[in-house]
Write a protein that holds these residues in place. Structure first.
Motif, PDB file in Angstrom:
ATOM      1  N   ASN A  12       9.876  11.455  -6.000  1.00 44.61           N
ATOM      2  CA  ASN A  12      10.287  10.807  -7.055  1.00 44.61           C
ATOM      3  C   ASN A  12      10.713   9.379  -6.484  1.00 44.61           C
ATOM      4  OD1 ASN A  12      10.179  11.745  -9.434  1.00 44.61           O
ATOM      5  ND2 ASN A  12      11.962  12.730  -9.677  1.00 44.61           N
ATOM      6  N   LEU A  29       2.718   1.649  -3.560  1.00 44.99           N
ATOM      7  CA  LEU A  29       1.715   2.030  -4.572  1.00 44.99           C
ATOM      8  C   LEU A  29       0.802   3.334  -4.267  1.00 44.99           C
ATOM      9  CD1 LEU A  29       0.340  -1.673  -5.227  1.00 44.99           C
ATOM     10  CD2 LEU A  29       2.243  -0.439  -6.425  1.00 44.99           C
ATOM     11  N   ASP A  30       1.128   3.840  -3.150  1.00 45.86           N
ATOM     12  CA  ASP A  30       0.296   5.210  -2.795  1.00 45.86           C
ATOM     13  C   ASP A  30       0.530   6.213  -3.889  1.00 45.86           C
ATOM     14  OD1 ASP A  30      -0.933   7.057  -1.659  1.00 45.86           O
ATOM     15  OD2 ASP A  30       0.396   7.216   0.187  1.00 45.86           O
ATOM     16  N   SER A  31      -0.477   6.871  -4.815  1.00 47.34           N
ATOM     17  CA  SER A  31      -0.225   7.684  -5.512  1.00 47.34           C
ATOM     18  C   SER A  31      -0.351   9.093  -5.216  1.00 47.34           C
ATOM     19  CB  SER A  31      -1.439   7.430  -6.673  1.00 47.34           C
ATOM     20  OG  SER A  31      -2.994   7.623  -5.942  1.00 47.34           O
ATOM     21  N   ASN A  32      -0.617   9.281  -3.835  1.00 49.93           N
ATOM     22  CA  ASN A  32      -0.253  10.595  -3.330  1.00 49.93           C
ATOM     23  C   ASN A  32       0.864  10.920  -2.937  1.00 49.93           C
ATOM     24  OD1 ASN A  32      -3.231  10.811  -3.216  1.00 49.93           O
ATOM     25  ND2 ASN A  32      -3.549   9.962  -1.260  1.00 49.93           N
ATOM     26  N   GLU A  64       0.796  -1.284   0.081  1.00 49.71           N
ATOM     27  CA  GLU A  64      -0.022   0.030   0.023  1.00 49.71           C
ATOM     28  C   GLU A  64       0.846   1.208  -0.034  1.00 49.71           C
ATOM     29  OE1 GLU A  64      -3.050   1.850   3.203  1.00 49.71           O
ATOM     30  OE2 GLU A  64      -3.328  -0.281   2.856  1.00 49.71           O
ATOM     31  N   ASP A 109       4.459  12.743  -3.250  1.00 55.32           N
ATOM     32  CA  ASP A 109       4.938  13.775  -4.380  1.00 55.32           C
ATOM     33  C   ASP A 109       6.161  13.421  -4.884  1.00 55.32           C
ATOM     34  OD1 ASP A 109       2.495  14.991  -4.016  1.00 55.32           O
ATOM     35  OD2 ASP A 109       3.124  16.292  -2.613  1.00 55.32           O
ATOM     36  N   HIS A 152       3.559  -2.833 -11.400  1.00 57.53           N
ATOM     37  CA  HIS A 152       3.258  -1.355 -11.109  1.00 57.53           C
ATOM     38  C   HIS A 152       4.556  -0.579 -11.638  1.00 57.53           C
ATOM     39  CE1 HIS A 152       3.539   2.587  -8.763  1.00 57.53           C
ATOM     40  NE2 HIS A 152       2.384   2.735  -9.065  1.00 57.53           N
TER      41      HIS A 152
END
Length: 164
Positions: A91, A84-87, A81, A89, A121
């Motif tokens: 790199n 793979l967290d898209s939040n 989790e 910011d 991913h």
């Protein structure tokens, strides 16, 4: 006469008590001598020395028998989790797995490395073994070798970092 014999063998008789204790001490010394001469028992080596030697020789790999791993699902799911967290910011994010030896840190890393969601991913992945006594140059060489399948020869650390 019977009373005197009882007194002689009783605990209050210092001569008899000393004799019994001397016999017990002799038995204990004999057992200690057997332990000392046992070829598998090396009392001169400390546990720390053995642990350091094992860590330096230890090399890990990314393969894991998933069916043999028990009780790591929650930890794995939490780290997946986070990865793979898209939040996020940044790199690059760093997730540390730390703890005492034998807790399953490497097994957890192997499970993550081979997880289907992680494979889908990320574009590429690498497995590099890093021990407590590490050298940055050797780690960078291992990472480059992992990506290019060739060991970089004769490069200085700065050149290795540029390649990386």
């Amino acid at each position: 006469m019977v009373k005197e014999v009882r007194i002689f063998f009783s605990k209050s008789n210092q001569i008899m008590y000393s004799f019994k204790i001397a016999h017990k001490i002799k038995t204990i010394r004999g057992k200690l001598e057997m332990i000392k001469t046992d070829k598998d028992f090396h009392h001169s080596e400390s546990l720390d020395e053995k642990r350091v030697m094992n860590i330096e020789k230890r090399e890990t790999h990314s393969f894991v028998h998933v069916e043999k791993v028990i009780g790591r699902d929650n930890d794995k799911n939490k780290v997946v989790e986070l990865l793979l967290d898209s939040n996020v910011d940044k790199n690059v994010s760093i997730i540390s797995i730390f703890g005492f030896g034998g807790l399953g840190k490497t097994t957890l890393a192997q499970l993550l490395y081979n997880d289907e969601n992680i494979i889908k991913h990320f574009q590429s992945k690498m497995w590099v073994c890093v021990s407590d006594n590490f050298k940055v140059k050797i780690i960078v060489e291992k990472i480059l070798k992992s990506t290019t399948s060739k060991k970089p020869e004769g490069l200085e650390l700065d050149q290795l970092q540029e390649s990386l």
